[in-house]
Design a protein around this motif. Structure first.
Motif, PDB file in Angstrom:
ATOM      1  N   MET A  40       0.854  -1.186   0.000  1.00  0.00           N
ATOM      2  CA  MET A  40       0.000   0.000   0.000  1.00  0.00           C
ATOM      3  C   MET A  40       0.893   1.240   0.000  1.00  0.00           C
ATOM      4  O   MET A  40       1.887   1.298   0.728  1.00  0.00           O
ATOM      5  CB  MET A  40      -0.857   0.024   1.280  1.00  0.00           C
ATOM      6  N   LYS A  84       1.179   2.155  -6.919  1.00  0.00           N
ATOM      7  CA  LYS A  84       0.809   1.210  -7.984  1.00  0.00           C
ATOM      8  C   LYS A  84      -0.244   1.807  -8.929  1.00  0.00           C
ATOM      9  O   LYS A  84      -0.158   1.637 -10.139  1.00  0.00           O
ATOM     10  CB  LYS A  84       0.278  -0.115  -7.381  1.00  0.00           C
ATOM     11  N   ASP A 108      -8.269  -4.131  -6.880  1.00  0.00           N
ATOM     12  CA  ASP A 108      -9.213  -3.781  -5.806  1.00  0.00           C
ATOM     13  C   ASP A 108     -10.516  -3.246  -6.375  1.00  0.00           C
ATOM     14  O   ASP A 108     -11.602  -3.580  -5.902  1.00  0.00           O
ATOM     15  CB  ASP A 108      -8.602  -2.725  -4.864  1.00  0.00           C
ATOM     16  N   ILE A 138     -14.169  -1.981  -0.313  1.00  0.00           N
ATOM     17  CA  ILE A 138     -13.165  -2.814   0.384  1.00  0.00           C
ATOM     18  C   ILE A 138     -13.402  -2.766   1.912  1.00  0.00           C
ATOM     19  O   ILE A 138     -13.444  -3.818   2.567  1.00  0.00           O
ATOM     20  CB  ILE A 138     -11.719  -2.372   0.025  1.00  0.00           C
ATOM     21  N   PHE A 197     -14.257  -6.061   4.378  1.00  0.00           N
ATOM     22  CA  PHE A 197     -13.510  -6.387   5.600  1.00  0.00           C
ATOM     23  C   PHE A 197     -14.436  -6.397   6.817  1.00  0.00           C
ATOM     24  O   PHE A 197     -14.330  -7.264   7.691  1.00  0.00           O
ATOM     25  CB  PHE A 197     -12.358  -5.390   5.819  1.00  0.00           C
ATOM     26  N   PHE A 239     -12.166 -11.354   2.535  1.00  0.00           N
ATOM     27  CA  PHE A 239     -11.649 -10.485   1.473  1.00  0.00           C
ATOM     28  C   PHE A 239     -10.668 -11.256   0.590  1.00  0.00           C
ATOM     29  O   PHE A 239     -10.688 -11.143  -0.648  1.00  0.00           O
ATOM     30  CB  PHE A 239     -10.957  -9.256   2.078  1.00  0.00           C
ATOM     31  N   ARG A 240      -9.800 -12.063   1.211  1.00  0.00           N
ATOM     32  CA  ARG A 240      -8.783 -12.798   0.427  1.00  0.00           C
ATOM     33  C   ARG A 240      -9.436 -13.797  -0.532  1.00  0.00           C
ATOM     34  O   ARG A 240      -8.891 -14.067  -1.613  1.00  0.00           O
ATOM     35  CB  ARG A 240      -7.806 -13.527   1.361  1.00  0.00           C
ATOM     36  N   GLU A 260     -10.526 -11.739  -3.374  1.00  0.00           N
ATOM     37  CA  GLU A 260      -9.338 -11.261  -4.096  1.00  0.00           C
ATOM     38  C   GLU A 260      -8.775 -12.362  -4.999  1.00  0.00           C
ATOM     39  O   GLU A 260      -8.457 -12.124  -6.165  1.00  0.00           O
ATOM     40  CB  GLU A 260      -8.275 -10.821  -3.072  1.00  0.00           C
ATOM     41  N   GLY A 279      -3.536  -5.719  -5.346  1.00  0.00           N
ATOM     42  CA  GLY A 279      -3.577  -5.269  -3.956  1.00  0.00           C
ATOM     43  C   GLY A 279      -2.311  -5.703  -3.231  1.00  0.00           C
ATOM     44  O   GLY A 279      -1.685  -6.707  -3.598  1.00  0.00           O
ATOM     45  N   GLY A 280      -1.940  -4.947  -2.204  1.00  0.00           N
ATOM     46  CA  GLY A 280      -0.682  -5.209  -1.499  1.00  0.00           C
ATOM     47  C   GLY A 280      -0.563  -6.606  -0.914  1.00  0.00           C
ATOM     48  O   GLY A 280       0.547  -7.119  -0.733  1.00  0.00           O
ATOM     49  N   GLY A 281      -1.697  -7.248  -0.631  1.00  0.00           N
ATOM     50  CA  GLY A 281      -1.655  -8.567   0.003  1.00  0.00           C
ATOM     51  C   GLY A 281      -1.862  -9.714  -0.969  1.00  0.00           C
ATOM     52  O   GLY A 281      -1.905 -10.881  -0.559  1.00  0.00           O
ATOM     53  N   ARG A 308      -7.963   1.894   3.703  1.00  0.00           N
ATOM     54  CA  ARG A 308      -7.235   0.640   3.920  1.00  0.00           C
ATOM     55  C   ARG A 308      -7.563   0.079   5.311  1.00  0.00           C
ATOM     56  O   ARG A 308      -7.004   0.542   6.308  1.00  0.00           O
ATOM     57  CB  ARG A 308      -5.728   0.860   3.836  1.00  0.00           C
ATOM     58  N   PRO A 309      -8.453  -0.925   5.369  1.00  0.00           N
ATOM     59  CA  PRO A 309      -8.894  -1.441   6.675  1.00  0.00           C
ATOM     60  C   PRO A 309      -7.734  -1.904   7.562  1.00  0.00           C
ATOM     61  O   PRO A 309      -7.801  -1.765   8.784  1.00  0.00           O
ATOM     62  CB  PRO A 309      -9.789  -2.629   6.303  1.00  0.00           C
ATOM     63  N   LEU A 310      -6.684  -2.439   6.951  1.00  0.00           N
ATOM     64  CA  LEU A 310      -5.587  -2.984   7.766  1.00  0.00           C
ATOM     65  C   LEU A 310      -4.785  -1.881   8.461  1.00  0.00           C
ATOM     66  O   LEU A 310      -3.978  -2.167   9.347  1.00  0.00           O
ATOM     67  CB  LEU A 310      -4.659  -3.847   6.903  1.00  0.00           C
ATOM     68  N   ARG A 351       6.332  -9.576   3.759  1.00  0.00           N
ATOM     69  CA  ARG A 351       5.926  -9.578   2.347  1.00  0.00           C
ATOM     70  C   ARG A 351       7.058  -9.263   1.369  1.00  0.00           C
ATOM     71  O   ARG A 351       6.982  -9.676   0.208  1.00  0.00           O
ATOM     72  CB  ARG A 351       4.797  -8.564   2.137  1.00  0.00           C
TER      73      ARG A 351
HETATM   74  C1  S3P Z   1      -4.169  -4.638   1.207  1.00  0.00           C
HETATM   75  C2  S3P Z   1      -3.923  -3.677   0.258  1.00  0.00           C
HETATM   76  C3  S3P Z   1      -4.994  -2.937  -0.418  1.00  0.00           C
HETATM   77  C4  S3P Z   1      -6.299  -3.734  -0.423  1.00  0.00           C
HETATM   78  C5  S3P Z   1      -6.640  -4.185   0.959  1.00  0.00           C
HETATM   79  C6  S3P Z   1      -5.546  -5.069   1.574  1.00  0.00           C
HETATM   80  C7  S3P Z   1      -3.022  -5.318   1.841  1.00  0.00           C
HETATM   81  O1  S3P Z   1      -4.620  -2.638  -1.768  1.00  0.00           O
HETATM   82  O2  S3P Z   1      -6.201  -4.831  -1.282  1.00  0.00           O
HETATM   83  O3  S3P Z   1      -6.885  -3.053   1.759  1.00  0.00           O
HETATM   84  O4  S3P Z   1      -3.211  -6.398   2.432  1.00  0.00           O
HETATM   85  O5  S3P Z   1      -1.881  -4.793   1.757  1.00  0.00           O
HETATM   86  P1  S3P Z   1      -3.529  -1.520  -2.174  1.00  0.00           P
HETATM   87  O6  S3P Z   1      -2.170  -2.132  -2.037  1.00  0.00           O
HETATM   88  O7  S3P Z   1      -3.865  -1.223  -3.592  1.00  0.00           O
HETATM   89  O8  S3P Z   1      -3.733  -0.358  -1.280  1.00  0.00           O
END
Ligand code: S3P
Length: 169
Positions: A13, A17, A36, A47, A51, A59-60, A63, A81-83, A120-122, A139
């Motif tokens: 995040m 990107k 996303d 998003i 969550f 969510f995963r 995704e 997405g970052g995850g 970003r919920p996390l 990561r």
């Molecule tokens: C996440 C990144 C977010 C989004 C979600 C979870 C993550 O996407 O998928 O909030 O786990 O790092 P971006 O990387 O586009 O912000």
């Protein structure tokens, strides 16, 4: 026949990107696809709402399903997405289905760029910095595992990072 390959951006995040992805897509005449946003379009939920209702595991699942479908197509610039790299199947597909650019960013830059972010919920917690450090430690090797090219976005403006990617692609 195999569809044309994709250009795929991975990274945490706040790495830029979306911003860099839009520029690269235009430069290479690719369709820009934000994974996303594709999840939001597919589920009809934001998003944060996903969550809230299903937690991170729920969510995963979305995704993985949506990204898997996107990766079947070609000719796109896909901003993941970052995850997304947490899942081994996602990593395998990402590697198979395109040229992968890892946009790296330091935690300090993430904190500055995401200071007021509420999407970003996390990151909706007081120990953001700690969370970002833990995510980066876990990561970073996963991003490197899938990447064909790594660009350190701390060093550049989005325009410069795009130019760096263009000359190295
Ligand atoms: C996440 C990144 C977010 C989004 C979600 C979870 C993550 O996407 O998928 O909030 O786990 O790092 P971006 O990387 O586009 O912000």
């Amino acid at each position: 026949m195999n569809p044309a390959p994709n250009l795929i951006l991975v990274g945490p995040m706040g790495a830029g990107k979306t911003c860099i992805g839009r520029r690269l897509a235009e430069r290479f005449g690719l369709e820009f696809v934000d994974a996303d946003q594709a999840i939001v379009d597919d589920t009809g939920s934001s998003i944060p709402a996903i969550f809230d209702n299903l937690g991170e595991p729920g969510f995963r699942v979305h995704e993985k399903r949506v990204l898997g479908a996107l990766l079947q197509r070609g000719g796109q610039l896909i901003s993941t997405g970052g995850g997304a790299v947490l899942d081994a199947d996602n990593r395998r597909l990402i590697r198979q289905r395109g040229f992968v650019v890892y946009l790296r960013v330091s935690v300090a830059s993430q904190l500055a760029r995401l200071q007021r972010d509420k999407t970003r919920p996390l990151l909706q917690r007081d120990d953001r910095e700690q969370v970002l450090h833990e995510m980066a430690a876990f990561r970073d090797p996963l991003y490197r595992e899938v990447a064909d090219l790594t660009i350190d976005t701390d060093l550049y403006t989005p325009a410069e990072a795009t130019a760096h990617a263009v000359v190295r692609l």
